[in-house]
Design an enzyme around this catalytic site. Structure first.
Site, PDB file in Angstrom:
ATOM      1  NE  ARG A 176      40.606  44.231  43.582  1.00 12.83           N
ATOM      2  CZ  ARG A 176      39.654  44.027  42.695  1.00 12.83           C
ATOM      3  NH1 ARG A 176      39.853  43.228  41.681  1.00 12.83           N
ATOM      4  NH2 ARG A 176      38.488  44.628  42.839  1.00 12.83           N
ATOM      5  CB  CYS A 182      38.469  36.008  37.742  1.00 14.96           C
ATOM      6  SG  CYS A 182      37.972  36.671  39.335  1.00 14.96           S
ATOM      7  CG  ASP A 210      38.994  45.803  46.325  1.00 19.07           C
ATOM      8  OD1 ASP A 210      40.147  45.331  46.351  1.00 19.07           O
ATOM      9  OD2 ASP A 210      38.373  46.043  45.275  1.00 19.07           O
ATOM     10  CE  LYS A 256      40.294  46.781  38.293  1.00 22.14           C
ATOM     11  NZ  LYS A 256      40.167  45.605  37.406  1.00 22.14           N
ATOM     12  CB  THR A 260      31.874  38.436  47.940  1.00 22.72           C
ATOM     13  OG1 THR A 260      33.281  38.547  47.776  1.00 22.72           O
ATOM     14  CG2 THR A 260      31.223  39.639  47.279  1.00 22.72           C
ATOM     15  CD  GLN A 320      35.446  41.033  34.880  1.00 25.97           C
ATOM     16  OE1 GLN A 320      36.259  41.155  35.781  1.00 25.97           O
ATOM     17  NE2 GLN A 320      34.545  41.952  34.634  1.00 25.97           N
ATOM     18  CG  HIS A 368      42.561  40.293  35.087  1.00 24.83           C
ATOM     19  ND1 HIS A 368      41.237  40.256  34.689  1.00 24.83           N
ATOM     20  CD2 HIS A 368      42.822  39.100  35.676  1.00 24.83           C
ATOM     21  CE1 HIS A 368      40.725  39.082  35.034  1.00 24.83           C
ATOM     22  NE2 HIS A 368      41.659  38.361  35.637  1.00 24.83           N
ATOM     23  N   GLY A 422      42.332  37.121  45.539  1.00 23.16           N
ATOM     24  CA  GLY A 422      41.223  37.335  46.476  1.00 23.16           C
ATOM     25  C   GLY A 422      41.036  38.795  46.866  1.00 23.16           C
ATOM     26  CB  CYS A 479      34.771  34.810  40.749  1.00 22.69           C
ATOM     27  SG  CYS A 479      36.134  33.769  40.191  1.00 22.69           S
TER      28      CYS A 479
HETATM   29 ZN   LIG Z   1      37.890  34.942  40.626  1.00 20.75          ZN
END
Ligand SMILES: [Zn+2]
Length: 206
Positions: free
Chosen positions: A137, A76, A135, A163, A123, A79, A60, A102, A74
């Protein structure tokens, strides 16, 4: 460079976890600026014996606005809570909490992106307009944390095929994808629709 720095018992509304804090060797990393620390720190919330096969796992990414401030832009927080609750129901599992705000662009830039979204961008468009990828991440640290906890074969809670593919690339064996859906509301519907249409998220509720 990843170090297991500290750990302790952590009773929560979902039951008792073990909180394990990891540090990377990069002072002032992306996560460090958000929480005001010299080192980048990430967290694992562990319940039960996680070294065996098929352990329920969530990787996460942090969301200050959603998880701390209760933002409805969102999904988040829903989740995060959903993942911890599901681990508690099984009595065994791990949630790796990566401090990368973010989708990896940091808190300040995320709020800039929100401003652009209020002017009509979605977004993904907002990230691109700020000069970022959709993205940013990085799941490498997450994979290293799972390895450190002795996890090799896991069931991953995610709606994000990217992911799933990223973690497989680090040699972890994913035996099942477990959907983790939060209901869509007025303020996050467009965000969820964009995640489904442009980022390929597997969402039933939008
Ligand atoms: Zn969020």
């Amino acid at each position: 460079m990843l170090t297991r720095y500290s750990e302790a018992r952590l009773p929560t509304a979902h039951g008792e976890f073990r909180v394990v804090v990891y540090r990377t060797g990069q002072p002032g990393g992306a996560g460090a600026s958000v929480i005001g620390l010299a080192h980048e720190e990430h967290v694992a919330m562990v319940m039960g014996d996680v070294a065996g096969p098929g352990v329920l796992t969530r990787v996460h990414s942090s969301c200050f606005t959603g998880e701390v401030m209760g933002s409805l832009r969102c999904d988040c927080r829903a989740q995060l809570e959903g993942a911890l609750a599901r681990i508690a129901r099984e009595g065994r599992g791990v949630l790796v909490y990566l401090v990368q705000e973010g989708r990896g662009i940091g808190l300040g830039n995320k709020v800039r992106a929100y401003q652009l979204q209020d002017e009509g961008h979605d977004t993904v468009e907002a990230n691109l307009a700020l000069g970022f990828r959709a993205d940013h991440r990085d799941y490498g640290v997450g994979a290293q944390i799972l390895y450190d906890l002795g996890i090799r074969r896991l069931r991953l809670m995610t709606n994000n095929p990217g992911k799933y593919v990223a973690l497989k690339g680090y040699g972890l064996e994913l035996v099942e994808r477990v959907p983790l859906e939060a209901p869509a509301g007025t303020d996050n519907r467009r965000y969820l629709e964009t995640k489904k249409q442009k980022l390929g998220h597997l969402l039933e509720s939008v």
